[in-house]
Design a protein around this motif. Structure first.
Motif, mmCIF file in Angstrom:
data_model
loop_
_atom_site.group_PDB
_atom_site.id
_atom_site.type_symbol
_atom_site.label_atom_id
_atom_site.label_comp_id
_atom_site.label_asym_id
_atom_site.label_seq_id
_atom_site.Cartn_x
_atom_site.Cartn_y
_atom_site.Cartn_z
ATOM 1 N N GLU A 143 -5.690 -2.721 -1.150
ATOM 2 C CA GLU A 143 -4.991 -3.975 -1.460
ATOM 3 C C GLU A 143 -5.883 -4.978 -2.189
ATOM 4 O O GLU A 143 -5.410 -5.744 -3.049
ATOM 5 C CB GLU A 143 -4.458 -4.624 -0.176
ATOM 6 N N ASP A 185 0.859 -1.180 0.000
ATOM 7 C CA ASP A 185 0.000 0.000 0.000
ATOM 8 C C ASP A 185 0.904 1.243 0.000
ATOM 9 O O ASP A 185 2.101 1.143 0.262
ATOM 10 C CB ASP A 185 -0.841 -0.058 1.290
ATOM 11 N N ASN A 242 -5.656 -6.340 10.685
ATOM 12 C CA ASN A 242 -7.022 -5.954 10.382
ATOM 13 C C ASN A 242 -7.793 -7.247 10.173
ATOM 14 O O ASN A 242 -7.199 -8.282 9.857
ATOM 15 C CB ASN A 242 -7.093 -5.076 9.134
ATOM 16 N N TYR A 268 -5.789 -9.608 7.856
ATOM 17 C CA TYR A 268 -4.845 -8.723 7.154
ATOM 18 C C TYR A 268 -3.669 -8.520 8.090
ATOM 19 O O TYR A 268 -3.831 -7.979 9.185
ATOM 20 C CB TYR A 268 -5.582 -7.428 6.871
ATOM 21 N N ARG A 272 -10.195 -7.919 7.992
ATOM 22 C CA ARG A 272 -10.935 -7.758 6.728
ATOM 23 C C ARG A 272 -9.920 -7.612 5.624
ATOM 24 O O ARG A 272 -8.724 -7.507 5.864
ATOM 25 C CB ARG A 272 -11.760 -6.481 6.838
ATOM 26 N N GLY A 284 -7.929 -5.527 2.804
ATOM 27 C CA GLY A 284 -7.446 -4.144 2.771
ATOM 28 C C GLY A 284 -8.066 -3.374 1.618
ATOM 29 O O GLY A 284 -8.549 -3.941 0.646
ATOM 30 N N ASP A 285 -8.039 -2.073 1.746
ATOM 31 C CA ASP A 285 -8.510 -1.189 0.692
ATOM 32 C C ASP A 285 -7.446 -0.119 0.519
ATOM 33 O O ASP A 285 -7.246 0.669 1.450
ATOM 34 C CB ASP A 285 -9.856 -0.573 1.100
ATOM 35 N N GLY A 307 -6.080 6.434 4.043
ATOM 36 C CA GLY A 307 -6.522 5.035 4.008
ATOM 37 C C GLY A 307 -5.728 4.213 3.012
ATOM 38 O O GLY A 307 -5.757 2.984 3.043
HETATM 39 N N1 GLY Z 1 -4.988 -0.042 3.123
HETATM 40 C C1 GLY Z 1 -4.948 -0.214 4.506
HETATM 41 C C2 GLY Z 1 -6.127 -0.826 5.091
HETATM 42 O O1 GLY Z 1 -6.985 -1.333 4.406
HETATM 43 O O2 GLY Z 1 -6.231 -0.834 6.310
#
Ligand code: GLY
Ligand code: AMP
Length: 420
Positions: A289, A208, A282, A265, A284, A286-287, A222
């Motif tokens: 990712e 990221d 995390n 994650y 869940r 990733g966003d 984010g």
């Molecule tokens: N890109 C970091 C996250 O999803 O926490």
């Protein structure tokens, strides 16, 4: 008869999941709640917010879904998967107790210490502690973490003593305590691990770009872009991360009364010797990712996610393609501060396909209003390129992005720089 799936959430990650599920041979219909303009074009959106766990369960029941895939962390921490399982509906995403690995950094740290998983040392700071003394003892750079779900805004990493002290003081005032953590140097990578009690699979590692500006400077966001596979996660690094971090955690989570079923994650810091340690967990995907990882899965995505939701991953291990994927986030004016919303997005959104590969748009904060595409959030969309080489994936993503216009928007021009 194919399967019916409900995706909870409405960001770029959920659009990526929707694309993967729509393309799954086993799937008949895909529903997204609340979704965005991208998911509306390929699936059915429902006006239920991700935070409304009761509303999501009612929706899943009324649609008669075979599987719910939960995108964001908040509904998981609030117990959405627990409620769905009570109703007999398979859910991809851990139960509330498992979600505490993201819901509380303090809890996650304690689990890691108990399991001897490599991670940064930490001190709890409260109003009773001499904060000046603590700050001087640790020295710069300071890593300060609030122990609350703060949507990516609960961490400050700084060389500025005043900034560190201010954030510590404000956090203690609002939360009663804050964590001061050892600074880990190295290069970060994201390891998304699908797991249930039968087994786990680490997806191709991604990287990221958390800072807002080119050269990895400026405020934390984010995520402004990502690519996969990330070469920093060599085979050796991956195998160390699996044996030192993932296996002990999987063994621990599988021994719980309710096993962990979803994506874990693992945010890794890889030092100069290739030793990985955990920066964060995390619970869940990733966003952003997910936008570069889902396209690398060759197997039927729905069957894979359903297998995890039903605790039989070991019999459904996925296969991956040799491609590279790279995504560039287009952010609204003001982001990562309060973004300007409601602006029209124009341009040519049709997929770009040429001999090098393909590129397409992942929607995030978008919506159709009066037949126009408008922005509704900070991270508005992402342009994703897929190719047999990372540099071609990068050029495809930027070429696709150049076709899209949003007044005041910004993006990083160096996504993938550490690998290229
Ligand atoms: N890109 C970091 C996250 O999803 O926490
Ligand atoms: P987190 O929400 O815990 O992932 O923290 C956000 C970002 O802060 C991470 O992606 C890292 O870039 C940085 N960070 C967090 N913890 C540390 C640490 N102990 N050492 C260095 N950087 C860190």
């Amino acid at each position: 008869m194919g399967r019916t799936v409900l995706i909870v959430g409405g960001g770029g990650r959920e659009h990526a999941l929707a694309i993967g599920l729509v393309e799954s041979p086993s799937v008949d219909s895909v529903h997204v709640a609340p979704g965005n303009a991208g998911t509306e074009a390929i699936a059915t959106n429902h006006d239920v917010s991700a935070a409304d766990v009761v509303g999501q369960v009612e929706l899943a029941k009324s649609l008669g879904v075979d599987l719910v895939v939960v995108g964001p962390e908040a509904p998981l921490v609030a117990g959405l998967s627990d409620l769905l399982r009570t109703e007999g509906i398979p859910s991809f995403g851990p139960h509330a107790a498992g979600a505490m690995l993201e819901g509380s950094k303090d809890f996650a740290k304690q689990v890691m210490l108990d399991l001897e998983i490599p991670t940064a040392k930490v001190q709890h700071l409260t109003a009773e502690i001499d904060l000046d003394e603590a700050v001087d003892k640790w020295g710069a750079p300071w890593v300060v973490k609030r122990d609350v779900l703060a949507g990516g805004k609960g961490v400050v990493v700084t060389d500025n003593r005043d900034e560190a002290l201010d954030f510590i003081t404000e956090s203690i005032e609002s939360d009663g305590m804050v964590l001061l953590e050892e600074f880990l140097s190295g290069e970060e990578a994201s390891m998304l691990v699908m797991m249930d009690e039968s087994g786990f699979v680490a997806l191709p590692c991604s990287q990221d770009h958390k800072r807002v500006s080119e050269g990895d400077v400026g405020l934390n966001t984010g995520g402004m872009g990502a690519y996969a596979p990330a070469p920093v996660a060599t085979e050796l690094v991956r195998s160390r991360a699996i044996s030192e971090i993932v296996e002990p955690m999987h063994k621990h989570l599988s021994s719980q009364e309710i096993p962990y079923r979803g994506c874990l994650y693992v945010g890794l810091m890889i030092d100069g010797d290739g030793a990985p340690s955990v920066v964060e967990y995390n619970v869940r995907f990733g966003d952003p990712e997910t936008q570069v990882t889902i396209p690398l899965i060759d197997s039927d995505l729905c069957e894979l996610l359903l297998a995890v939701a039903e605790g039989r991953l070991a019999d459904s291990m996925p296969t991956f393609s040799d491609n590279h994927a790279l995504t560039v986030v287009l952010a609204a004016e003001g982001y990562p501060g309060p973004p300007v919303k409601g602006r029209e997005i124009s341009g040519d959104f049709s997929d770009l396909i040429d001999s090098k590969g393909r590129a397409f748009i992942h929607h995030a904060g978008t919506e159709i209003r009066d037949e126009k595409l408008v922005s509704t959030g900070g991270r508005v969309l992402a342009s994703t390129g897929i190719s047999s080489s990372l540099s071609d994936a990068q050029s495809l993503a930027y070429e696709m992005l150049s076709r899209v216009h949003l007044e005041g928007s910004h993006f990083r021009r160096d996504i993938g720089h550490r690998a290229l």
